[in-house]
Design a protein around this motif. Structure first.
Motif, PDB file in Angstrom:
ATOM      1  N   VAL A 127      34.245 -35.787  17.263  1.00 53.07           N
ATOM      2  CA  VAL A 127      35.002 -36.981  17.661  1.00 53.07           C
ATOM      3  C   VAL A 127      36.418 -36.910  17.104  1.00 53.07           C
ATOM      4  O   VAL A 127      37.403 -37.190  17.813  1.00 53.07           O
ATOM      5  CB  VAL A 127      34.279 -38.257  17.189  1.00 53.07           C
ATOM      6  N   ALA A 130      38.531 -34.502  19.036  1.00 52.30           N
ATOM      7  CA  ALA A 130      38.961 -35.064  20.316  1.00 52.30           C
ATOM      8  C   ALA A 130      40.157 -35.994  20.133  1.00 52.30           C
ATOM      9  O   ALA A 130      40.982 -36.161  21.041  1.00 52.30           O
ATOM     10  CB  ALA A 130      37.804 -35.808  20.981  1.00 52.30           C
ATOM     11  N   MET A 131      40.255 -36.611  18.961  1.00 48.83           N
ATOM     12  CA  MET A 131      41.395 -37.465  18.652  1.00 48.83           C
ATOM     13  C   MET A 131      42.627 -36.655  18.274  1.00 48.83           C
ATOM     14  O   MET A 131      43.736 -37.203  18.188  1.00 48.83           O
ATOM     15  CB  MET A 131      41.048 -38.403  17.491  1.00 48.83           C
ATOM     16  N   THR A 222      32.201 -49.274  14.921  1.00 54.26           N
ATOM     17  CA  THR A 222      31.683 -48.560  16.079  1.00 54.26           C
ATOM     18  C   THR A 222      30.289 -48.020  15.757  1.00 54.26           C
ATOM     19  O   THR A 222      29.791 -48.166  14.641  1.00 54.26           O
ATOM     20  CB  THR A 222      32.634 -47.415  16.489  1.00 54.26           C
ATOM     21  N   ARG A 237      28.911 -42.868  24.750  1.00 58.69           N
ATOM     22  CA  ARG A 237      30.030 -42.069  24.272  1.00 58.69           C
ATOM     23  C   ARG A 237      31.366 -42.768  24.549  1.00 58.69           C
ATOM     24  O   ARG A 237      32.292 -42.716  23.735  1.00 58.69           O
ATOM     25  CB  ARG A 237      29.993 -40.686  24.913  1.00 58.69           C
ATOM     26  N   ARG A 238      31.459 -43.441  25.702  1.00 66.37           N
ATOM     27  CA  ARG A 238      32.686 -44.149  26.036  1.00 66.37           C
ATOM     28  C   ARG A 238      32.920 -45.315  25.082  1.00 66.37           C
ATOM     29  O   ARG A 238      34.064 -45.583  24.689  1.00 66.37           O
ATOM     30  CB  ARG A 238      32.633 -44.654  27.477  1.00 66.37           C
ATOM     31  N   TRP A 241      34.310 -43.962  21.991  1.00 64.81           N
ATOM     32  CA  TRP A 241      35.640 -43.425  22.251  1.00 64.81           C
ATOM     33  C   TRP A 241      36.683 -44.545  22.405  1.00 64.81           C
ATOM     34  O   TRP A 241      37.828 -44.408  21.953  1.00 64.81           O
ATOM     35  CB  TRP A 241      35.634 -42.534  23.477  1.00 64.81           C
ATOM     36  N   GLU A 242      36.297 -45.659  23.012  1.00 62.63           N
ATOM     37  CA  GLU A 242      37.228 -46.782  23.134  1.00 62.63           C
ATOM     38  C   GLU A 242      37.642 -47.306  21.761  1.00 62.63           C
ATOM     39  O   GLU A 242      38.807 -47.688  21.558  1.00 62.63           O
ATOM     40  CB  GLU A 242      36.599 -47.894  23.969  1.00 62.63           C
ATOM     41  N   MET A 244      37.786 -45.467  19.058  1.00 59.92           N
ATOM     42  CA  MET A 244      38.671 -44.456  18.493  1.00 59.92           C
ATOM     43  C   MET A 244      40.059 -44.522  19.136  1.00 59.92           C
ATOM     44  O   MET A 244      41.074 -44.332  18.461  1.00 59.92           O
ATOM     45  CB  MET A 244      38.065 -43.058  18.669  1.00 59.92           C
ATOM     46  N   LEU A 245      40.120 -44.810  20.441  1.00 58.66           N
ATOM     47  CA  LEU A 245      41.420 -44.983  21.099  1.00 58.66           C
ATOM     48  C   LEU A 245      42.183 -46.147  20.486  1.00 58.66           C
ATOM     49  O   LEU A 245      43.405 -46.072  20.279  1.00 58.66           O
ATOM     50  CB  LEU A 245      41.226 -45.224  22.597  1.00 58.66           C
ATOM     51  N   GLN A 259      42.871 -37.887  27.402  1.00 62.93           N
ATOM     52  CA  GLN A 259      42.132 -38.579  26.352  1.00 62.93           C
ATOM     53  C   GLN A 259      41.721 -39.985  26.782  1.00 62.93           C
ATOM     54  O   GLN A 259      40.599 -40.419  26.513  1.00 62.93           O
ATOM     55  CB  GLN A 259      42.979 -38.653  25.076  1.00 62.93           C
ATOM     56  N   TYR A 262      38.515 -39.877  28.879  1.00 69.86           N
ATOM     57  CA  TYR A 262      37.264 -39.270  28.404  1.00 69.86           C
ATOM     58  C   TYR A 262      36.086 -40.208  28.648  1.00 69.86           C
ATOM     59  O   TYR A 262      36.149 -41.415  28.382  1.00 69.86           O
ATOM     60  CB  TYR A 262      37.343 -38.990  26.907  1.00 69.86           C
TER      61      TYR A 262
END
Length: 266
Positions: A127, A130-131, A222, A237-238, A241-242, A244-245, A259, A262
């Motif tokens: 993760v 990916a960031m 999260t 996963r989304r 990821w949201e 983390m965004l 990104q 994703y």
């Protein structure tokens, strides 16, 4: 919320209760204690006493080393008798802008003495990658510093810490946060989120997707990386990821269209 001064007082009180009337301190520690004595009102409020440059001012690394030493014999936690012996303190960059807080060490973490080194840790590393971050660039801690005990024959089994175990450890984590002063914090899982925010029983679903606050620092909650190991759906996963965004935006990190997209449904 305990300051380093309060942690020191508790530690000295514990030594006194054991009959120890004297202890050895170095020149740096002596300078800090002198500052507290000369400026008692500021110290009582948790504000750092004015210090001359180079005379008693602690670096972040020194603060964390101090906290690690205090945590090693942290009586509120040790007195419970429900936590195992080996402490797992933290890992990462003491000057990080991004701090992550998990729940407690598991079998692999206890064995290696480092947070998030098992399968969940590998997922977390993915993760972070990916960031656009490396593990060494962030600071990773746990709301509980010891692996919760399950009795004889525990083997590789783990359990989450209880509210009482968290309450006994959370002052250490709060002191870590004050030392590091990250730009934002990500709680990994409901246990960490409840513990850091002073809640009980709140689900990740009810906590995630919005910003909270701890000591004036933005906090996001999260799902724990282990959740993604059990649930590999795009929606799960989304969701992570949201969050983390959102952290990337607060951190001022560049975010590409790739990104942003994703784990969206095709």
């Amino acid at each position: 919320m305990a300051t380093i001064r309060q942690l020191t007082v508790e530690s000295l009180a514990h030594l006194a209760a054991q009959g120890q009337g004297r202890t050895v301190v170095d020149d740096e520690a002596r300078g800090i204690l002198r500052g507290w004595m000369l400026h008692p009102q500021q110290a009582a409020q948790g504000a750092p006493a004015p210090q001359k440059a180079g005379a008693g001012a602690m670096t972040v690394e020194q603060k964390l080393a101090y906290l690690r030493g205090r945590a090693a014999d942290w009586q509120p936690a040790r007195a419970l008798g429900t936590l195992r012996e080996k402490m797992v303190f933290s890992v990462g960059n003491p000057h990080a802008r991004f701090m992550l807080v998990g729940e407690a060490p598991g079998y692999d973490e206890e064995r290696l003495g480092e947070p998030f080194v098992g399968r969940a840790g590998q997922k977390l590393n993915q993760v972070l990658a990916a960031m656009g971050l490396k593990r060494e660039e962030v600071y990773i801690s746990n709301i509980c510093k010891w692996r919760p005990d399950m009795g004889a024959g525990q083997g590789i089994s783990n359990r989450p810490p209880t509210p009482g175990e968290i309450a006994a450890c959370v002052k250490i984590v709060l002191a870590e946060i004050r030392a590091i002063a990250p730009r934002c914090i990500m709680c990994l899982g409901g246990t960490a989120g409840n513990g850091l925010l002073g809640l009980q029983g709140a689900s990740v679903g009810s906590l995630r997707g919005k910003w909270h606050e701890c000591q004036g620092i933005p906090v996001r909650v999260t799902y724990h990386p282990s959740y993604l190991l059990r649930n590999e759906t795009l929606s799960a996963r989304r969701a992570v990821w949201e969050d983390m965004l959102a952290a990337m935006e607060v951190l001022g990190m560049p975010i590409s269209e790739k990104q942003r997209n994703y784990f969206l449904q095709p």
